[in-house]
Design a protein around this motif. Structure first.
Motif, PDB file in Angstrom:
ATOM      1  N   ARG A 113      98.171  56.943  49.987  1.00 32.46           N
ATOM      2  CA  ARG A 113      97.864  56.549  51.361  1.00 32.46           C
ATOM      3  C   ARG A 113      98.495  57.543  52.325  1.00 32.46           C
ATOM      4  NH1 ARG A 113      95.696  51.524  51.614  1.00 32.46           N
ATOM      5  NH2 ARG A 113      95.894  50.253  49.736  1.00 32.46           N
ATOM      6  N   PRO A 114      97.865  57.848  53.450  1.00 34.66           N
ATOM      7  CA  PRO A 114      96.582  57.317  53.905  1.00 34.66           C
ATOM      8  C   PRO A 114      95.389  58.173  53.509  1.00 34.66           C
ATOM      9  CG  PRO A 114      97.576  58.584  55.669  1.00 34.66           C
ATOM     10  CD  PRO A 114      98.506  58.701  54.484  1.00 34.66           C
ATOM     11  N   VAL A 115      95.551  59.059  52.514  1.00 33.26           N
ATOM     12  CA  VAL A 115      94.445  59.938  52.128  1.00 33.26           C
ATOM     13  C   VAL A 115      93.267  59.127  51.614  1.00 33.26           C
ATOM     14  CG1 VAL A 115      93.780  61.866  50.644  1.00 33.26           C
ATOM     15  CG2 VAL A 115      96.083  61.781  51.601  1.00 33.26           C
ATOM     16  N   ASP A 116      93.539  58.048  50.863  1.00 30.28           N
ATOM     17  CA  ASP A 116      92.439  57.240  50.344  1.00 30.28           C
ATOM     18  C   ASP A 116      91.656  56.573  51.471  1.00 30.28           C
ATOM     19  OD1 ASP A 116      94.580  55.648  51.060  1.00 30.28           O
ATOM     20  OD2 ASP A 116      94.205  54.150  49.509  1.00 30.28           O
ATOM     21  N   GLN A 117      92.371  56.107  52.504  1.00 35.87           N
ATOM     22  CA  GLN A 117      91.689  55.494  53.644  1.00 35.87           C
ATOM     23  C   GLN A 117      90.847  56.517  54.406  1.00 35.87           C
ATOM     24  OE1 GLN A 117      92.059  52.005  54.242  1.00 35.87           O
ATOM     25  NE2 GLN A 117      92.927  52.275  52.184  1.00 35.87           N
ATOM     26  N   ILE A 118      91.380  57.721  54.572  1.00 36.98           N
ATOM     27  CA  ILE A 118      90.628  58.773  55.255  1.00 36.98           C
ATOM     28  C   ILE A 118      89.359  59.117  54.476  1.00 36.98           C
ATOM     29  CG2 ILE A 118      90.686  61.191  55.980  1.00 36.98           C
ATOM     30  CD1 ILE A 118      93.673  60.842  56.505  1.00 36.98           C
ATOM     31  N   ALA A 119      89.471  59.191  53.143  1.00 38.40           N
ATOM     32  CA  ALA A 119      88.307  59.519  52.316  1.00 38.40           C
ATOM     33  C   ALA A 119      87.238  58.433  52.417  1.00 38.40           C
ATOM     34  CB  ALA A 119      88.743  59.710  50.864  1.00 38.40           C
ATOM     35  N   LEU A 120      87.650  57.165  52.365  1.00 41.31           N
ATOM     36  CA  LEU A 120      86.689  56.072  52.444  1.00 41.31           C
ATOM     37  C   LEU A 120      86.016  56.002  53.813  1.00 41.31           C
ATOM     38  CD1 LEU A 120      88.713  53.306  50.569  1.00 41.31           C
ATOM     39  CD2 LEU A 120      86.762  54.603  49.707  1.00 41.31           C
ATOM     40  N   LEU A 121      86.792  56.161  54.883  1.00 40.17           N
ATOM     41  CA  LEU A 121      86.216  56.125  56.223  1.00 40.17           C
ATOM     42  C   LEU A 121      85.305  57.328  56.467  1.00 40.17           C
ATOM     43  CD1 LEU A 121      89.293  54.924  58.333  1.00 40.17           C
ATOM     44  CD2 LEU A 121      87.215  53.631  57.814  1.00 40.17           C
ATOM     45  N   THR A 122      85.695  58.485  55.948  1.00 35.77           N
ATOM     46  CA  THR A 122      84.847  59.665  56.103  1.00 35.77           C
ATOM     47  C   THR A 122      83.515  59.462  55.411  1.00 35.77           C
ATOM     48  OG1 THR A 122      86.787  61.101  56.222  1.00 35.77           O
ATOM     49  CG2 THR A 122      84.693  62.141  55.690  1.00 35.77           C
ATOM     50  N   TYR A 123      83.539  58.896  54.223  1.00 37.66           N
ATOM     51  CA  TYR A 123      82.293  58.646  53.494  1.00 37.66           C
ATOM     52  C   TYR A 123      81.394  57.689  54.267  1.00 37.66           C
ATOM     53  CZ  TYR A 123      79.086  57.057  49.872  1.00 37.66           C
ATOM     54  OH  TYR A 123      77.964  56.725  49.186  1.00 37.66           O
ATOM     55  N   ARG A 124      81.977  56.612  54.767  1.00 38.44           N
ATOM     56  CA  ARG A 124      81.163  55.633  55.495  1.00 38.44           C
ATOM     57  C   ARG A 124      80.629  56.214  56.801  1.00 38.44           C
ATOM     58  NH1 ARG A 124      84.021  49.681  54.783  1.00 38.44           N
ATOM     59  NH2 ARG A 124      84.141  49.712  52.500  1.00 38.44           N
ATOM     60  N   PHE A 125      81.442  57.029  57.483  1.00 39.87           N
ATOM     61  CA  PHE A 125      81.007  57.567  58.765  1.00 39.87           C
ATOM     62  C   PHE A 125      79.983  58.681  58.584  1.00 39.87           C
ATOM     63  CE2 PHE A 125      81.613  59.929  62.801  1.00 39.87           C
ATOM     64  CZ  PHE A 125      81.357  58.883  63.660  1.00 39.87           C
ATOM     65  N   THR A 126      79.886  59.233  57.375  1.00 36.02           N
ATOM     66  CA  THR A 126      78.875  60.256  57.122  1.00 36.02           C
ATOM     67  C   THR A 126      77.476  59.725  57.390  1.00 36.02           C
ATOM     68  OG1 THR A 126      80.276  61.283  55.440  1.00 36.02           O
ATOM     69  CG2 THR A 126      77.947  61.831  55.376  1.00 36.02           C
ATOM     70  N   PHE A 127      77.225  58.467  57.074  1.00 38.32           N
ATOM     71  CA  PHE A 127      75.909  57.888  57.313  1.00 38.32           C
ATOM     72  C   PHE A 127      75.599  57.832  58.809  1.00 38.32           C
ATOM     73  CE2 PHE A 127      77.418  56.260  53.263  1.00 38.32           C
ATOM     74  CZ  PHE A 127      76.335  56.500  52.441  1.00 38.32           C
ATOM     75  N   VAL A 128      76.610  57.540  59.622  1.00 37.04           N
ATOM     76  CA  VAL A 128      76.416  57.531  61.072  1.00 37.04           C
ATOM     77  C   VAL A 128      76.079  58.926  61.575  1.00 37.04           C
ATOM     78  CG1 VAL A 128      77.507  56.987  63.287  1.00 37.04           C
ATOM     79  CG2 VAL A 128      77.993  55.577  61.285  1.00 37.04           C
ATOM     80  N   MET A 129      76.785  59.925  61.071  1.00 31.43           N
ATOM     81  CA  MET A 129      76.515  61.310  61.459  1.00 31.43           C
ATOM     82  C   MET A 129      75.091  61.715  61.105  1.00 31.43           C
ATOM     83  SD  MET A 129      79.211  63.020  62.794  1.00 31.43           S
ATOM     84  CE  MET A 129      79.053  64.709  62.210  1.00 31.43           C
TER      85      MET A 129
END
Length: 270
Positions: A158-174
């Motif tokens: 942590r918090p690398v795992d949270q950053i990776a998960l949020l980045t993946y989810r926000f990729t769809f928004v991008m």
């Protein structure tokens, strides 16, 4: 996203393959795939012969086909790694000493030519890169998101795992923002076929994508905090330990790779 995903891996398509398909590799334990990725990276690092690297790459392609994944998509997605290979391995093919292939090109710095050793080096680097890229795509397209999130949560601190998960989810928004901007540009007569003649349009699309993404991220953070987000995405799932036969496959791949490196590369026992 069809026009964009022809040459760039589309996370939505990858997720759809993982969630909706049911091939043989979908039933393999995610921890086994992580172990094989590590063994593959180690193998492409220590193998020093083109025949072995080509065989390893061919085996990865066979696994990709056994997973019932489309080769046509894979060929288009090779565009980005191919650019990396050409930019890095291409100059090395000219600098490698040996017997020239054909004639030499005269330059102010001297004669420049591609040698047979340079072509072999280029092929080796290509097999190394494409083998890893292909298997990572294969693992991504055959592993459900819940399992990926659980594995990342266990492997990354942590918090690398949270950053990776949020980045993946926000990729769809991008991607959705980029799609809307591309459609708007095309509907107004924009031409995206040639980059240099339309570089200003590309720059505007990229700039608007970043600005819109920042605004969307601020709204996303506000909504998540309103729903009780405190810096930890709770993962409701569990990935069991791999079965014995899969553990034997992973252990065997590491033993074979380390054994080859010890005998063929470092000369242990000779």
């Amino acid at each position: 996203m069809t026009t964009l995903s022809n040459h760039v891996p589309d996370p939505r398509l990858i997720t759809a393959f993982a969630e909706q398909r049911d091939g043989p590799l979908h039933r393999v334990n995610p921890w086994t795939k992580v172990g094989v990725v590590g063994a593959l990276v180690l193998a492409v690092t220590v193998l020093d012969r083109l025949a072995l690297l080509a065989g390893l790459y061919g085996a990865v392609l066979v696994v990709y086909g056994l997973a019932r994944l489309p080769y046509r998509r894979l060929a288009g997605w090779y565009t980005l790694p191919a650019l990396f290979i050409v930019s890095v391995a291409g100059p090395l093919a000219f600098l490698e000493p040996g017997t020239p292939v054909g004639g030499a090109l005269s330059t102010p710095l001297g004669d420049l030519s591609v040698t047979w050793a340079g072509l072999v080096l280029f092929a080796e680097l290509s097999c190394r890169s494409l083998a890893v890229v292909t298997f990572v795509l294969t693992a991504s397209m055959t592993t459900k998101y819940a399992d990926v999130a659980y594995v990342l949560g266990r492997l990354l601190p942590r918090p690398v795992d949270q950053i990776a998960l949020l980045t993946y989810r926000f990729t769809f928004v991008m991607l959705e923002i980029l799609e809307d901007l591309v459609k708007a540009a095309l509907s107004r007569g924009g031409n995206l076929s040639e980059f240099w003649s339309n570089k200003r349009l590309y720059a505007r699309i990229l700039g608007m994508t970043m600005l819109s993404a920042i605004e969307q991220s601020e709204r996303l953070v506000t909504s998540m905090e309103a729903r009780g987000y405190d810096g930890d995405i709770t993962l409701y799932g569990d990935v069991s330990r791999p079965p014995v036969h899969e553990l034997l496959v992973v252990i065997g791949s590491y033993v074979a790779t380390v054994g080859y490196a010890a005998v063929a590369v470092y000369g242990v026992g000779s």
